[in-house]
Enzyme design. Structure first.
Site, PDB file in Angstrom:
ATOM      1  N   GLU A 154     -39.222 -19.174   0.047  1.00 45.54           N
ATOM      2  CA  GLU A 154     -37.872 -18.728  -0.289  1.00 45.54           C
ATOM      3  C   GLU A 154     -37.058 -18.577   0.986  1.00 45.54           C
ATOM      4  OE1 GLU A 154     -38.948 -15.067  -1.986  1.00 45.54           O
ATOM      5  OE2 GLU A 154     -39.186 -15.868  -4.003  1.00 45.54           O
ATOM      6  N   ASP A 170     -45.288 -14.398  -7.437  1.00 47.55           N
ATOM      7  CA  ASP A 170     -45.614 -15.020  -8.720  1.00 47.55           C
ATOM      8  C   ASP A 170     -47.052 -15.494  -8.794  1.00 47.55           C
ATOM      9  OD1 ASP A 170     -43.415 -15.253 -10.678  1.00 47.55           O
ATOM     10  OD2 ASP A 170     -42.346 -16.093  -8.971  1.00 47.55           O
TER      11      ASP A 170
END
Length: 400
Positions: A154, A170
Site C-alpha cells: 500500500e 488481510d
C-alpha cells in the site's frame, strides 16, 4: 473502491491518505519548493523470489488531484476506470510485466493513494461494479483469484512525500519488502522476513489449536496464504470464541481497577481513564466527564478494530479505540494498566492472543509488520516514509 485502511479488515488507500494528512501517522511537513515531490517517482521492482513463473504487477488507486479511481501504467500515466456493471464486468487489463527471476523492472508511480499488487504465474482477475473496482477477496471460496499466489503493498504519494508499507492486515502471503531512497541518498527498507520465516509462520499456525484453518492451499499442494484472523472468524476458519477468555479477564480486571490511556505520544498530558460498570467500559477525562464508552468486544471487533471497537478519525474515541485494539491484539491489557504499552517484549505473552500477529512479528527481520489494523500504535508497523523521495523499492523475496 477500497475499504478504509484504518478499518483494517482490508488495509486500504483511503486512510493512508488520511494518515499522510496527519490523523494517525503524524502530519508530514510540506515539501520545500526546491525539493517538491515530482509528478511521478521510479519504483524499482526486484524479483528475488526464486520462482520461475512470470510476475504481473498492478498499480491501482485513487488519483489524489481529482479523486478518480483507476490504474497507472508502467510510465506512470493514470487511467480512470470505465463504468462498471451489475453483475461486475471485467476491468481493463492493467497488468505490467514484472521482472524475471533475479531481474529488476522499474516503473513510474504517480500521485495516487492505492495498492501495488503482484502475482505469480497468472494475471489477477479484477472486476468493476457500479460502485467501482472489486478487490480480490480470497476469503470467499468463489473469488476468481483464490488459487493465485499474489500479494500487495500500500502507498500514498502526494505533495508531502511517500508513505509505503508492507501489509498482512488481510492475509500473510508471498513475502516482499518495501523501501525508499531519501533525498540525501540513504535508503530505508522494511518487510523482509528472517531466513525460514515464511514457512515458519505457517508451521507456527499449524501448531496452534484452531489456528491452522487460516491456511489456504492450492490443489497442487502450494501454500497460498494464511487469512488474517478477522477473515478467519468471518468465514468460520477460526472459532469466534478464540479470544473470549482474554476479553472476559480484561473486563473483570477493569471492573475494580482503572485503565489509563495516553493516546498521543506528543501529548502526554492528554489521558483518559477507563472503568467497567454494568458490562460497559466508560472512559472519563481529567475532569471526570464521560467522553466515550465501549460494550465488551468480541473477537471480530478486536481482530478488525471495528464494530464494537470502531475508531473514527476524531481526537477522542478513535485514539482510545486504537489503543484498546492494539492492547487486545498484543494481549498487554492485563499486565499493564497504562496503555499503550509500546515495549515489544510484553507483546503476545498471554496464551490467548493474536497468534497470527505474533507469528509474523517474531519472524520479520526488524520486528515490524502490519499484522492487524493498528499495528502502528507505538510505531511497530512496517512502513517507510520520506518527504522528498528519490525512488521507491519493492523486493519480492523467497518463499522459504
Amino acid at each position: 473502491m477500497f475499504r478504509t485502511l484504518r478499518h483494517r479488515i482490508a488495509a486500504t488507500a483511503t486512510a493512508l491518505a488520511t494518515a499522510a494528512a496527519g490523523v494517525l501517522l503524524g502530519a508530514a511537513p510540506a515539501a520545500p519548493a526546491e525539493t517538491a515531490v515530482p509528478a511521478t517517482i521510479p519504483l524499482q521492482i526486484t524479483n528475488n523470489s526464486g520462482r520461475a513463473e512470470p510476475v504481473y504487477v498492478y498499480n491501482l488507486g485513487t488519483e489524489l488531484s481529482t479523486g478518480r479511481q483507476g490504474w497507472a501504467d508502467a510510465s506512470g500515466t493514470f487511467h480512470a476506470w470505465p463504468a462498471g456493471g451489475v453483475p461486475p464486468v471485467p476491468a481493463p487489463d492493467a497488468s505490467i510485466a514484472g521482472p524475471a527471476p533475479g531481474g529488476t523492472t522499474t516503473i513510474r508511480v504517480p500521485k495516487l493513494s492505492g495498492r501495488i499488487y503482484f502475482s505469480y504465474g497468472r494475471k489477477l482477475d479484477f472486476r468493476l461494479a457500479t460502485g467501482g473496482l472489486v478487490q480480490p477477496a480470497v476469503q470467499n471460496p468463489s473469488d476468481p483469484n483464490r488459487d493465485i499466489l499474489f500479494n500487495w503493498s500500500e502507498y500514498t504519494l502526494n505533495d508531502a512525500g511517500l508513505w509505503l508499507n508492507s501489509t498482512q492486515v488481510d492475509m500473510f502471503s508471498a513475502p516482499y519488502a518495501v523501501g525508499v531512497q531519501r533525498a540525501d541518498g540513504s535508503t530505508a527498507v522494511t518487510g523482509h522476513l528472517k531466513p525460514g520465516g515464511y514457512r515458519g509462520v505457517f508451521a507456527d499456525l499449524r501448531a496452534r489449536s484452531g489456528w491452522a484453518g487460516l491456511i489456504q492451499t492450492r490443489s497442487d499442494g502450494t501454500v497460498l496464504r494464511a487469512l488474517s484472523p478477522g477473515h478467519g472468524v468471518g468465514t468460520g476458519a477460526l472459532p469466534a470464541s478464540v479470544l473470549d477468555d482474554y476479553i472476559d479477564r480484561v473486563w473483570q480486571k477493569y471492573a475494580t481497577a482503572t485503565l489509563t490511556v495516553t493516546p498521543f505520544a506528543d501529548r502526554p498530558g492528554t489521558k483518559y481513564y477507563g472503568r467497567v460498570s454494568g458490562g460497559v467500559m466508560r472512559f472519563t477525562d481529567g475532569s471526570g466527564a464521560v467522553v466515550t464508552s465501549f460494550q465488551k468486544p468480541d473477537a471480530d471487533s478486536v481482530f478488525g478494530c471495528h464494530k464494537l471497537l470502531d475508531a473514527p478519525n476524531d481526537q477522542v474515541r478513535g485514539p482510545i479505540s486504537r489503543t484498546l485494539c492494539a492492547g487486545f491484539n498484543r494481549s498487554t491489557l492485563l499486565v499493564n494498566p497504562n496503555q499503550p504499552d509500546t515495549s515489544p517484549a510484553a507483546f503476545y505473552q498471554d496464551a490467548v492472543t493474536n497468534h497470527y500477529a505474533r507469528a509474523i512479528h517474531s519472524r520479520t527481520a526488524d520486528g515490524t509488520a502490519y499484522a492487524f489494523a493498528f499495528d502502528d500504535v507505538g510505531h511497530h508497523e512496517s512502513l517507510v516514509q520520506d518527504g522528498s523521495p528519490r525512488q521507491a523499492y519493492l523486493i519480492l523475496d523467497p518463499l522459504d
